[in-house]
Design a protein around this motif. Structure first.
Motif, PDB file in Angstrom:
ATOM      1  N   PHE A 122       4.028   1.506 -10.981  1.00 19.37           N
ATOM      2  CA  PHE A 122       4.531   1.562  -9.778  1.00 19.37           C
ATOM      3  C   PHE A 122       3.771   0.966  -8.528  1.00 19.37           C
ATOM      4  O   PHE A 122       2.072   1.305  -8.534  1.00 19.37           O
ATOM      5  CB  PHE A 122       5.458   3.343  -9.096  1.00 19.37           C
ATOM      6  CG  PHE A 122       6.062   2.694  -9.736  1.00 19.37           C
ATOM      7  CD1 PHE A 122       7.410   1.722 -10.421  1.00 19.37           C
ATOM      8  CD2 PHE A 122       6.861   4.503  -9.912  1.00 19.37           C
ATOM      9  CE1 PHE A 122       8.054   2.222 -11.110  1.00 19.37           C
ATOM     10  CE2 PHE A 122       7.862   4.500 -10.254  1.00 19.37           C
ATOM     11  CZ  PHE A 122       9.017   3.232 -11.305  1.00 19.37           C
ATOM     12  N   GLU A 123       3.800   0.239  -7.462  1.00 15.97           N
ATOM     13  CA  GLU A 123       2.844  -0.494  -6.343  1.00 15.97           C
ATOM     14  C   GLU A 123       3.021   0.398  -5.151  1.00 15.97           C
ATOM     15  O   GLU A 123       2.622   0.431  -4.866  1.00 15.97           O
ATOM     16  CB  GLU A 123       3.037  -2.247  -6.481  1.00 15.97           C
ATOM     17  CG  GLU A 123       2.993  -3.028  -7.938  1.00 15.97           C
ATOM     18  CD  GLU A 123       2.917  -3.952  -7.863  1.00 15.97           C
ATOM     19  OE1 GLU A 123       2.395  -4.657  -6.339  1.00 15.97           O
ATOM     20  OE2 GLU A 123       2.760  -5.425  -8.641  1.00 15.97           O
ATOM     21  N   SER A 124       4.312   0.727  -5.184  1.00 14.82           N
ATOM     22  CA  SER A 124       4.841   1.371  -4.067  1.00 14.82           C
ATOM     23  C   SER A 124       5.990   1.857  -3.841  1.00 14.82           C
ATOM     24  O   SER A 124       6.757   1.996  -5.165  1.00 14.82           O
ATOM     25  CB  SER A 124       4.815   0.716  -2.796  1.00 14.82           C
ATOM     26  OG  SER A 124       5.190  -0.142  -2.688  1.00 14.82           O
ATOM     27  N   ASP A 145      -1.915   7.208  -3.804  1.00 17.27           N
ATOM     28  CA  ASP A 145      -2.191   6.162  -2.681  1.00 17.27           C
ATOM     29  C   ASP A 145      -0.282   5.342  -1.681  1.00 17.27           C
ATOM     30  O   ASP A 145      -0.242   4.392  -1.319  1.00 17.27           O
ATOM     31  CB  ASP A 145      -3.141   5.155  -1.790  1.00 17.27           C
ATOM     32  CG  ASP A 145      -4.673   6.454  -1.573  1.00 17.27           C
ATOM     33  OD1 ASP A 145      -4.425   7.070  -0.881  1.00 17.27           O
ATOM     34  OD2 ASP A 145      -5.533   5.817  -2.283  1.00 17.27           O
ATOM     35  N   ILE A 146      -0.375   4.801  -3.241  1.00 17.59           N
ATOM     36  CA  ILE A 146       1.290   4.434  -3.563  1.00 17.59           C
ATOM     37  C   ILE A 146       2.791   5.129  -2.438  1.00 17.59           C
ATOM     38  O   ILE A 146       3.457   4.280  -2.603  1.00 17.59           O
ATOM     39  CB  ILE A 146       1.587   3.893  -4.825  1.00 17.59           C
ATOM     40  CG1 ILE A 146       2.102   4.910  -5.346  1.00 17.59           C
ATOM     41  CG2 ILE A 146       0.365   3.230  -5.660  1.00 17.59           C
ATOM     42  CD1 ILE A 146       2.791   5.123  -6.772  1.00 17.59           C
ATOM     43  N   VAL A 147       2.175   6.255  -2.318  1.00 18.50           N
ATOM     44  CA  VAL A 147       2.828   6.395  -1.707  1.00 18.50           C
ATOM     45  C   VAL A 147       3.346   6.581  -0.235  1.00 18.50           C
ATOM     46  O   VAL A 147       1.642   7.013   0.522  1.00 18.50           O
ATOM     47  CB  VAL A 147       2.961   8.225  -1.861  1.00 18.50           C
ATOM     48  CG1 VAL A 147       4.557   8.814  -1.168  1.00 18.50           C
ATOM     49  CG2 VAL A 147       3.448   7.994  -3.540  1.00 18.50           C
ATOM     50  N   LYS A 188       6.256  -6.649 -11.564  1.00 21.91           N
ATOM     51  CA  LYS A 188       6.659  -5.855  -9.300  1.00 21.91           C
ATOM     52  C   LYS A 188       7.132  -4.510 -10.096  1.00 21.91           C
ATOM     53  O   LYS A 188       8.485  -5.080  -9.104  1.00 21.91           O
ATOM     54  CB  LYS A 188       6.237  -6.691  -8.040  1.00 21.91           C
ATOM     55  CG  LYS A 188       6.046  -5.806  -7.169  1.00 21.91           C
ATOM     56  CD  LYS A 188       5.917  -6.577  -5.713  1.00 21.91           C
ATOM     57  CE  LYS A 188       6.059  -6.073  -4.479  1.00 21.91           C
ATOM     58  NZ  LYS A 188       5.761  -6.333  -3.179  1.00 21.91           N
ATOM     59  N   SER A 189       6.959  -3.541  -9.655  1.00 28.50           N
ATOM     60  CA  SER A 189       7.817  -2.288  -9.510  1.00 28.50           C
ATOM     61  C   SER A 189       7.803  -1.807  -8.647  1.00 28.50           C
ATOM     62  O   SER A 189       6.665  -1.441  -8.198  1.00 28.50           O
ATOM     63  CB  SER A 189       8.047  -1.368 -11.056  1.00 28.50           C
ATOM     64  OG  SER A 189       7.760  -2.125 -12.101  1.00 28.50           O
ATOM     65  N   GLU A 190       8.661  -1.264  -7.471  1.00 25.43           N
ATOM     66  CA  GLU A 190       8.950  -0.296  -6.146  1.00 25.43           C
ATOM     67  C   GLU A 190      10.127   0.749  -6.770  1.00 25.43           C
ATOM     68  O   GLU A 190      10.721  -0.230  -7.148  1.00 25.43           O
ATOM     69  CB  GLU A 190       8.692  -1.616  -5.593  1.00 25.43           C
ATOM     70  CG  GLU A 190       7.873  -2.445  -5.394  1.00 25.43           C
ATOM     71  CD  GLU A 190       8.150  -3.104  -3.865  1.00 25.43           C
ATOM     72  OE1 GLU A 190       7.789  -2.684  -2.395  1.00 25.43           O
ATOM     73  OE2 GLU A 190       9.010  -4.504  -3.563  1.00 25.43           O
ATOM     74  N   LEU A 191      10.149   1.918  -6.142  1.00 27.64           N
ATOM     75  CA  LEU A 191      11.204   2.272  -5.708  1.00 27.64           C
ATOM     76  C   LEU A 191      10.777   3.160  -3.933  1.00 27.64           C
ATOM     77  O   LEU A 191       9.915   3.058  -3.397  1.00 27.64           O
ATOM     78  CB  LEU A 191      10.330   3.922  -6.180  1.00 27.64           C
ATOM     79  CG  LEU A 191      10.788   4.650  -7.217  1.00 27.64           C
ATOM     80  CD1 LEU A 191      11.860   4.269  -8.231  1.00 27.64           C
ATOM     81  CD2 LEU A 191      10.547   6.160  -7.544  1.00 27.64           C
TER      82      LEU A 191
END
Length: 540
Positions: free
Chosen positions: A247-249, A274-276, A2-5
């Motif tokens: 990226f998931e989100s 939609d991830i932003v 799971k990658s998130e920024l």
């Protein structure tokens, strides 16, 4: 995985944290008004030639002269120089790159004195930001970077990313770019271009060409030294280098930056728009995602990892030194050799993370725990190469020497990110004496009274250390509730892990910080310090 920024936008700087399975693996901090950043283009003037270094010092407006080596002129410098002379001599010239005649490449082993002279005007690009006492490093081989390609004026080659493995895709991209690129422009096709349509690639190429045309137009109007190109949004520029469709989100705590990032993601990856997500909670965004805690534990001289082992990281002017220690391991292997191998492998994982996290560049020397078996040393070397494979910075890893040292060189573009995890006492401001912590609540009460009754501020958020927040909210009625009854219910007290124990800060409704430091806060400790110094002098 799971990658998130997570993007934390503050008035003075922007921080971008990359999380993999909720673990911090990359952190970028950049001032919102930074100058001389990588990629910026300046109209500059040659100040001094250094034949011994085969380089020139160039005035770009920075306090230290920038450095331009002969090898950074680029093989097409003759064509570049002729074009630049044409547009700068005749400010109204409509000369364009496709119209010019290509000149022979300059000699790789030539001398700087043969191609440059003091006072000559150049269009230069920053390739390395000012570090320590050194000025920026420059190149005249101008590039414009997009998501799918890099545009190189005065070039003629089409290069492809080595990470594109399929022969058919390489051939498709090469033929496609060859058919749409203008004459006398080179292109580097990036990995992200794989599988993209003609329309997407053509649109980006036109955008990059427009950037070049605007830069040339600014150069004709400017007087050296002058900035003639910088990216529209530094945040989008930072995002472009780390963004991945996997990226998931992406969480952002600022509406304006949220809009910029949403627009950019929608442009390059519509299916991921939609991830932003806009983060609007009063709790600091880095606290919400447990990033502040990870920063506190991951930076500093000593960094612990699994089973009690730790590494010590030291920085010098010439290199970075990392020492691996087993510490008081709770789960030790039955023999010393196996124990050393296990600690070294886990240390390699943490060191690879630290290099990305701190953006450490130059020479890195690692002192691993000694291992006698050659196969164990080879296993450690292969493991380090494997965990460093995802590092975007260019690097080279050498096998362990006979002294048990591993040497790594890593591309250095920016100063190392070195966050000081120790905290200056906010009560004495480093003077050595603090007011009683028991009276801290009285100070906060004074500040609330000053905010509400003097500044007439109604809606605000008071951030304090989590321990202080818990103390203020305990019991019934709590201090927090009593203060709300006294001053109104339009303010909130929120814990902030980034604050020291007796530190506080206040943000208004628009998230602008309100400065509540009065002169007496600073002067009281200073006067005590002066009094102590005076007494010592009299005693002596």
């Amino acid at each position: 995985m799971k990658s998130e920024l997570i993007v934390d936008v503050q008035p003075g700087e922007v921080s971008i944290a990359l999380l993999e399975d909720s673990r911090l693996v990359s952190l970028q901090k950049e001032s919102r008004n930074i100058a001389y950043a990588v990629g910026d283009i300046y109209l500059a003037k040659v100040k001094k030639l250094m034949p011994g270094l085969n380089a020139a010092f160039v005035n770009v407006g920075y306090e230290k002269d920038a450095f331009l080596h002969y090898l950074d002129l680029g093989s097409q410098f003759s064509t570049y120089s002729a074009f630049l002379k044409a547009i700068l001599v005749d400010k109204k010239s409509d000369t364009t790159v496709p119209k010019i005649k290509r000149l022979p490449d300059i000699d790789k082993h030539g001398a700087i004195t043969g191609v440059l002279e003091p006072g000559q005007e150049l269009m230069v690009q920053i390739v390395k930001e000012p570090i320590s006492s050194k000025g920026p490093r420059l190149t005249t081989e101008i590039t414009f970077t997009g998501r799918y390609m890099v545009l190189i004026p005065f070039g003629d080659k089409i290069s492809l990313s080595q990470k594109i493995k399929t022969t058919e895709e390489k051939l498709r991209l090469r033929q496609l770019i060859e058919s749409i690129k203008p004459k006398n422009f080179g292109v580097i096709i990036r990995t992200s271009a794989e599988g993209k349509s003609v329309r997407e690639l053509h649109h980006e190429l036109k955008t990059l060409l427009r950037c070049w045309e605007e830069t040339v137009a600014k150069a004709q109007k400017a007087s050296a030294p002058a900035l003639i190109f910088e990216e529209e949004s530094r945040i989008v520029g930072m995002l472009r280098d780390v963004f991945s469709p996997t990226f998931e989100s992406i969480h952002v705590n600022d509406k304006e930056i949220f809009s910029q990032i949403s627009k950019y993601v929608n442009l390059i990856s519509p299916e991921s728009k939609d991830i932003v997500k806009l983060y609007e909670d009063d709790v600091p965004i880095f606290d919400h995602f447990s990033i502040t805690r990870q920063i506190k534990s991951s930076f500093g001289k000593t960094v612990s990892f699994k089973s009690g082992a730790y590494v010590i990281i030291e920085h010098t002017e010439a290199l970075h030194v990392i020492d691996v220690n087993s510490g008081n391991r709770s789960k030790a292997a039955p023999d010393q050799e196996s124990n050393a191998l296990e600690v070294n492998l886990r240390a390699a994982d943490e060191i690879a993370r630290q290099l990305r996290l701190r953006d450490m560049g130059g020479i890195i020397v690692i002192d691993f725990i000694d291992m006698n078996k050659a196969e164990h040393r080879q296993k450690l070397y292969e493991h380090m190469r494997e965990v460093m494979a995802n590092d975007r910075a260019r690097h080279n890893i050498l096998p362990l020497s006979k002294f048990g040292l591993m040497q790594i060189t890593r591309q250095r573009v920016r100063p190392v990110l070195d966050i000081n995890t120790s905290e200056t006492c906010p009560s004495c401001h480093g003077k050595g004496e603090v007011r009683p912590s028991l009276l801290f609540t009285d100070l906060l009460h004074e500040k609330l009274d000053y905010l509400v009754n003097t500044l007439k501020t109604k809606h605000f958020v008071l951030y304090v250390h989590p321990f202080v927040s818990a103390y203020l909210k305990k019991g019934f009625p709590s201090l927090y509730r009593r203060w709300q009854l006294e001053f109104g219910f339009n303010f909130r007290i929120v814990p902030d892990e980034s604050l020291a124990y007796l530190q506080y800060r206040v943000l208004d409704r628009d998230r602008n910080e309100i400065d509540l430091k009065e002169e007496k806060d600073m002067d009281s400790s200073a006067s005590k310090s002066k009094a102590k110094t005076k007494n010592r002098t009299q005693e002596d």
